[in-house]
Scaffold this motif. Structure first.
Motif, PDB file in Angstrom:
ATOM      1  N   SER A 130       1.170  -1.275  -0.178  1.00  0.00           N
ATOM      2  CA  SER A 130       0.128   0.279  -0.055  1.00  0.00           C
ATOM      3  C   SER A 130       0.584   0.839   0.266  1.00  0.00           C
ATOM      4  CB  SER A 130      -0.918  -0.085   1.120  1.00  0.00           C
ATOM      5  OG  SER A 130      -0.267  -0.273   2.696  1.00  0.00           O
ATOM      6  N   SER A 131       1.945   1.205   0.683  1.00  0.00           N
ATOM      7  CA  SER A 131       3.348   2.176   0.741  1.00  0.00           C
ATOM      8  C   SER A 131       3.364   2.626  -0.542  1.00  0.00           C
ATOM      9  CB  SER A 131       4.002   1.543   1.545  1.00  0.00           C
ATOM     10  OG  SER A 131       4.605   1.427   1.793  1.00  0.00           O
ATOM     11  N   THR A 132       4.124   1.759  -1.027  1.00  0.00           N
ATOM     12  CA  THR A 132       4.650   2.032  -2.697  1.00  0.00           C
ATOM     13  C   THR A 132       3.518   2.091  -3.772  1.00  0.00           C
ATOM     14  OG1 THR A 132       5.554  -0.350  -2.824  1.00  0.00           O
ATOM     15  CG2 THR A 132       6.335   1.846  -1.310  1.00  0.00           C
ATOM     16  N   GLY A 133       2.564   1.121  -3.806  1.00  0.00           N
ATOM     17  CA  GLY A 133       2.090   0.876  -5.135  1.00  0.00           C
ATOM     18  C   GLY A 133       2.849  -0.361  -5.549  1.00  0.00           C
ATOM     19  N   LEU A 134       3.900  -0.917  -5.427  1.00  0.00           N
ATOM     20  CA  LEU A 134       4.707  -1.809  -5.953  1.00  0.00           C
ATOM     21  C   LEU A 134       4.322  -3.516  -5.323  1.00  0.00           C
ATOM     22  CD1 LEU A 134       8.239  -0.264  -5.615  1.00  0.00           C
ATOM     23  CD2 LEU A 134       6.765  -0.164  -7.803  1.00  0.00           C
ATOM     24  N   PRO A 135       4.797  -4.322  -6.202  1.00  0.00           N
ATOM     25  CA  PRO A 135       4.581  -5.971  -5.129  1.00  0.00           C
ATOM     26  C   PRO A 135       5.518  -5.928  -4.265  1.00  0.00           C
ATOM     27  CG  PRO A 135       5.395  -6.171  -8.139  1.00  0.00           C
ATOM     28  CD  PRO A 135       5.117  -4.818  -7.274  1.00  0.00           C
ATOM     29  N   SER A 136       4.755  -6.698  -3.287  1.00  0.00           N
ATOM     30  CA  SER A 136       5.095  -7.083  -1.440  1.00  0.00           C
ATOM     31  C   SER A 136       6.292  -7.382  -1.621  1.00  0.00           C
ATOM     32  CB  SER A 136       3.981  -7.262  -1.225  1.00  0.00           C
ATOM     33  OG  SER A 136       2.760  -6.553  -1.277  1.00  0.00           O
ATOM     34  N   ASN A 143      11.917 -11.717  -4.305  1.00  0.00           N
ATOM     35  CA  ASN A 143      12.425 -10.606  -5.378  1.00  0.00           C
ATOM     36  C   ASN A 143      13.468  -9.710  -4.104  1.00  0.00           C
ATOM     37  OD1 ASN A 143      10.248 -10.270  -2.981  1.00  0.00           O
ATOM     38  ND2 ASN A 143       8.892  -9.499  -4.824  1.00  0.00           N
ATOM     39  N   ASP A 144      13.711  -8.808  -4.413  1.00  0.00           N
ATOM     40  CA  ASP A 144      13.684  -7.567  -3.816  1.00  0.00           C
ATOM     41  C   ASP A 144      13.565  -6.997  -2.808  1.00  0.00           C
ATOM     42  OD1 ASP A 144      16.532  -5.042  -3.571  1.00  0.00           O
ATOM     43  OD2 ASP A 144      17.407  -7.006  -3.521  1.00  0.00           O
ATOM     44  N   ILE A 145      14.139  -6.384  -1.835  1.00  0.00           N
ATOM     45  CA  ILE A 145      13.400  -5.354  -0.509  1.00  0.00           C
ATOM     46  C   ILE A 145      13.634  -4.722  -1.438  1.00  0.00           C
ATOM     47  CG2 ILE A 145      15.638  -4.771   1.083  1.00  0.00           C
ATOM     48  CD1 ILE A 145      13.119  -5.417   2.882  1.00  0.00           C
ATOM     49  N   ALA A 146      14.522  -3.615  -2.188  1.00  0.00           N
ATOM     50  CA  ALA A 146      14.450  -2.162  -2.604  1.00  0.00           C
ATOM     51  C   ALA A 146      13.465  -2.002  -3.464  1.00  0.00           C
ATOM     52  CB  ALA A 146      15.647  -2.684  -4.070  1.00  0.00           C
ATOM     53  N   ALA A 147      12.782  -0.799  -3.188  1.00  0.00           N
ATOM     54  CA  ALA A 147      11.588  -0.266  -4.117  1.00  0.00           C
ATOM     55  C   ALA A 147      11.956   0.175  -4.990  1.00  0.00           C
ATOM     56  CB  ALA A 147      10.745   1.135  -2.810  1.00  0.00           C
ATOM     57  N   THR A 148      11.741  -0.986  -5.860  1.00  0.00           N
ATOM     58  CA  THR A 148      12.044  -0.262  -7.120  1.00  0.00           C
ATOM     59  C   THR A 148      10.886  -1.218  -8.122  1.00  0.00           C
ATOM     60  OG1 THR A 148      13.848  -1.653  -7.770  1.00  0.00           O
ATOM     61  CG2 THR A 148      13.965   0.807  -6.990  1.00  0.00           C
ATOM     62  N   ALA A 149      10.585  -1.123  -9.294  1.00  0.00           N
ATOM     63  CA  ALA A 149       9.382  -2.155 -10.058  1.00  0.00           C
ATOM     64  C   ALA A 149      10.664  -3.103 -10.574  1.00  0.00           C
ATOM     65  CB  ALA A 149       8.841  -1.648 -11.342  1.00  0.00           C
ATOM     66  N   ALA A 150      12.177  -2.798 -10.586  1.00  0.00           N
ATOM     67  CA  ALA A 150      12.500  -3.834 -11.384  1.00  0.00           C
ATOM     68  C   ALA A 150      12.807  -5.228  -9.720  1.00  0.00           C
ATOM     69  CB  ALA A 150      14.047  -3.441 -11.870  1.00  0.00           C
ATOM     70  N   ARG A 152      11.165  -5.746  -7.114  1.00  0.00           N
ATOM     71  CA  ARG A 152      10.401  -5.862  -6.467  1.00  0.00           C
ATOM     72  C   ARG A 152       9.853  -7.457  -8.456  1.00  0.00           C
ATOM     73  NH1 ARG A 152       8.203  -3.685  -1.986  1.00  0.00           N
ATOM     74  NH2 ARG A 152       9.845  -3.199  -1.414  1.00  0.00           N
ATOM     75  N   ARG A 153       9.933  -7.267  -9.100  1.00  0.00           N
ATOM     76  CA  ARG A 153       9.691  -8.015  -9.953  1.00  0.00           C
ATOM     77  C   ARG A 153       9.697 -10.057  -9.503  1.00  0.00           C
ATOM     78  NH1 ARG A 153      11.740 -11.798 -14.292  1.00  0.00           N
ATOM     79  NH2 ARG A 153      10.779 -12.092 -15.836  1.00  0.00           N
ATOM     80  N   PRO A 154       8.906 -10.762  -9.885  1.00  0.00           N
ATOM     81  CA  PRO A 154       9.430 -11.983  -9.029  1.00  0.00           C
ATOM     82  C   PRO A 154      10.122 -12.799  -9.709  1.00  0.00           C
ATOM     83  CG  PRO A 154       7.275 -11.487  -8.193  1.00  0.00           C
ATOM     84  CD  PRO A 154       7.304 -10.386  -9.362  1.00  0.00           C
ATOM     85  N   ASP A 155      11.419 -13.115  -9.530  1.00  0.00           N
ATOM     86  CA  ASP A 155      12.422 -13.761  -9.815  1.00  0.00           C
ATOM     87  C   ASP A 155      12.756 -15.702  -9.491  1.00  0.00           C
ATOM     88  OD1 ASP A 155      14.776 -14.614 -12.025  1.00  0.00           O
ATOM     89  OD2 ASP A 155      15.605 -12.924 -10.959  1.00  0.00           O
ATOM     90  N   PRO A 156      11.891 -16.312 -10.525  1.00  0.00           N
ATOM     91  CA  PRO A 156      11.915 -17.768 -10.038  1.00  0.00           C
ATOM     92  C   PRO A 156      13.149 -18.132 -10.090  1.00  0.00           C
ATOM     93  CG  PRO A 156      11.590 -17.687 -12.387  1.00  0.00           C
ATOM     94  CD  PRO A 156      12.070 -16.252 -11.590  1.00  0.00           C
ATOM     95  N   MET A 157      14.200 -17.598 -11.006  1.00  0.00           N
ATOM     96  CA  MET A 157      15.887 -18.057 -10.313  1.00  0.00           C
ATOM     97  C   MET A 157      16.821 -17.800  -8.745  1.00  0.00           C
ATOM     98  SD  MET A 157      16.907 -19.243 -12.600  1.00  0.00           S
ATOM     99  CE  MET A 157      18.980 -19.863 -12.625  1.00  0.00           C
TER     100      MET A 157
END
Length: 465
Positions: A130-136, A143-150, A152-157
Motif C-alpha cells: 500500500s505504501s509504494t504501490g509495488l508488488p510486496s 524478489n528484492d526488498i528495494a522499492a523499485t519495480a525491477a 520487486r519483479r518475482p524472479d524464480p532464479m
C-alpha cells in the motif's frame, strides 16, 4: 508445460498439490523461467539427508512424550546480504546459550532446531504494498526488498540463489555444531558474561552459579568436559515450506526405503495463512517423511486442528507433528485449552510448541514491533494452560537474532518507542535481540524448574503401596 522430465500435472501422489488451491505463491511473470529454475533445483544435491530427518523425528518423539524440550529459533526472514559468517555465528551462539539454560531448567534434553538455511520466503497480507504501490516483498527467494519495480519483479532464479545461500549457511552451521564452537563450558562462559553485563543479571545469578556448580561436579566425578558429547551438539534446520515449487524440487525418494523426504531442511512448517485442509501446502507436506510443524492461530477451531493433525500425521507417528500455537497474549488462555483437549482426547501424538511472537505484533508510528512483556505473557499463558490440563508444554518457537537490534520493545534493556529507529534491521518482522532472547530463556528455565519441583512434591505425596 514440462518441468524436468515430468509434466506440470497430476503424475504422482507427490504432485496432487498442483490440482489444489495454493495460497501465497508469487505471481511468476515468466513460466519458462520458472521451469528452468525448477529443473536446476531438481538436479542439485539435497541439502540434508533422510537419516538426519529421521533422527530429528526421534528427538521430537521424546518431546511428545514429555522427555525433552524443543527450542526452535532464528531469523524472521533470512537475506542474502546478511548471510555472513559473523551473523550466522551469532545466531547459532544465541540459540546454544538459550539451550544450555533451558536444559538446566528442564533437567531434560533440549532439541535444537534453527530457523536457518532456508527461511528466504515470507507470506504477505497483500500482493501490492500500500505504501509504494509495488508488488510486496516476499523474501529474497522471490524478489528484492528495494522499492523499485525491477527489484520487486518475482524472479524464480532467486530460488536457485537461495538454495546456494542455504548450502553455504548449512556448511558453516555444521562446523559450528561439531567443531568445538558449541563446547558446553564455552557456552556457559558466554552466559556468565550475559548475567554479569545484563541489567537483569542479578535475577539470573543464582541459576548461572548453579549451572557452574553442576559443571564442576561433573568434572569432579571424572566426566571429561572436553569429550565429543560435550563439545558438539545436534543442530537441525527448519523453515516455512511456503514456495511449493522449491519444496517439490527438493523432495527426493530415498532409494533404501522408497519414501519421499523434503530434503531442503530437516523440519518444514506450514504457516497460519496456508494451512487450509483442502490446500496445496497441507497436501504436499502430508506426503513427505519430515517432521512437520503447523502454525495454529486463535481463530482455529478444535475440530479443524484435530482434522489437520489427522491429515498431517494419519499414522500417529510420535515426533512427526508439532503444533505451533500463535494465539496472542490476550487470547491464549481461552483459545488453547479446548484445542489441546480435543486433540489429546483423539490420541494423535503431538508436540505442543508456543510461538509468542506472531500474535503480539503492534504498530508504533508505522513501525511494526512487539513488546517483550506480551511475548513473555503468552509464554506464561502457554505454561499455565498445560499445567491446568496436565499436558507437556513441549517447546518455544522464537524469532531472534544474535545482533543487538532495537526491534522489540521492553526487556531488561528497556527499549522504548524512541529507540526503535536505532537498529531496526529486520527484512520483515521484529525479532528479539540476543539480550532479550537470553532473558526469555532464563525466565522460561525458572518456570521449568518450578514445574519440576511441583511434580517432585506431588510424587512424594502419593501413598506408597
Amino acid at each position: 508445460m514440462a518441468v524436468g522430465t515430468v509434466p506440470w500435472c497430476l503424475v504422482s501422489a507427490l504432485d496432487v498439490w498442483r490440482t489444489l488451491p495454493a495460497k501465497q505463491q508469487p505471481s511468476w511473470p515468466d513460466l519458462e523461467e520458472l521451469q528452468s529454475a525448477y529443473n536446476q533445483l531438481a538436479a542439485l544435491p539435497p541439502l540434508v539427508t533422510a537419516p538426519e530427518v529421521r533422527s530429528l523425528t526421534e528427538r521430537l518423539a521424546m518431546v511428545a512424550r514429555g522427555e525433552a524440550f524443543l527450542l526452535q529459533g532464528g531469523d524472521c526472514a533470512e537475506t542474502f546480504a546478511a548471510n555472513t559468517a559473523n551473523k550466522i555465528r551469532d545466531k547459532v551462539k544465541t540459540l546454544l546459550q538459550m539451550a544450555v539454560v533451558l536444559t538446566y531448567g528442564a533437567s531434560t534434553p533440549v532439541v535444537k532446531v534453527a530457523r536457518i538455511a532456508g527461511q528466504y520466503s515470507k507470506p504477505r497480507s497483500a500482493d501490492i504494498e500500500s505504501s509504494t504501490g509495488l508488488p510486496s516483498y516476499r523474501g529474497d527467494a522471490v524478489n528484492d526488498i528495494a522499492a523499485t519495480a525491477a527489484a520487486r519483479r518475482p524472479d524464480p532464479m532467486r530460488m536457485v540463489a537461495s538454495y546456494h545461500q542455504s548450502a553455504i549457511t548449512l556448511n558453516l552451521v555444521r562446523a559450528f555444531a561439531t567443531g568445538g564452537f558449541a563446547d558446553l563450558s564455552k557456552v556457559h562462559e558466554w552466559n556468565k558474561a550475559f548475567v554479569r553485563d545484563s541489567a537483569a543479571g542479578r535475577r539470573y545469578e543464582v541459576m548461572a552459579t548453579n549451572i557452574e556448580r553442576a559443571l564442576a561436579f561433573m568434572a569432579a566425578c571424572g566426566i571429561d568436559l572436553g569429550s565429543a558429547a560435550l563439545t558438539g551438539v545436534e543442530l537441525f534446520t527448519s523453515h516455512e515450506g511456503l514456495l511449493l515449487e522449491y519444496e517439490r524440487a527438493l523432495t527426493r525418494v530415498e532409494d533404501a526405503t522408497g519414501n519421499p523426504y523434503d530434503l531442503s531442511a530437516h523440519m518444514i512448517w506450514i504457516g497460519e495463512r496456508t494451512r487450509d485442509l483442502g490446500g496445496a501446502h497441507v497436501d504436499l507436506l502430508s506426503r513427505v517423511g519430515n517432521p512437520i510443524g503447523c502454525k495454529i492461530g486463535p481463530k482455529a477451531s478444535p475440530d479443524e486442528v484435530l482434522e489437520l493433525a489427522e491429515r498431517l500425521n494419519p499414522q500417529h507417528v510420535p515426533g512427526r507433528l508439532t503444533l505451533i500455537t500463535r494465539m496472542g497474549a490476550g487470547k491464549i488462555r481461552d483459545a488453547l485449552p479446548p484445542i489441546i483437549e480435543k486433540v489429546n482426547a483423539a490420541g494423535p501424538p503431538v508436540v505442543w510448541s508456543c510461538d509468542p511472537m506472531h500474535g503480539n505484533t503492534r504498530d508504533v508510528s508505522g513501525i511494526k514491533t512487539r513488546h517483550f512483556d506480551d511475548v513473555l505473557d503468552e509464554v506464561f499463558g502457554f505454561f499455565e494452560v498445560h499445567k491446568a490440563l496436565g499436558t507437556h508444554p513441549g517447546g518455544l518457537h522464537i524469532e531472534l537474532t544474535g545482533e543487538n537490534v532495537t526491534e522489540c520493545l521492553g526487556g531488561a534493556e528497556l527499549i522504548g518507542e524512541e529507540d526503535l529507529g536505532g537498529r531496526y534491521e529486520t527484512a520483515c518482522d521484529p525479532r528479539l535481540n540476543t539480550g532479550q532472547a537470553l532473558e526469555l530463556a532464563f525466565l522460561v528455565a525458572e518456570m521449568l524448574q518450578q514445574a519440576r519441583g511441583e511434580r517432585a512434591a506431588a510424587m512424594q505425596e502419593l501413598p506408597t503401596a
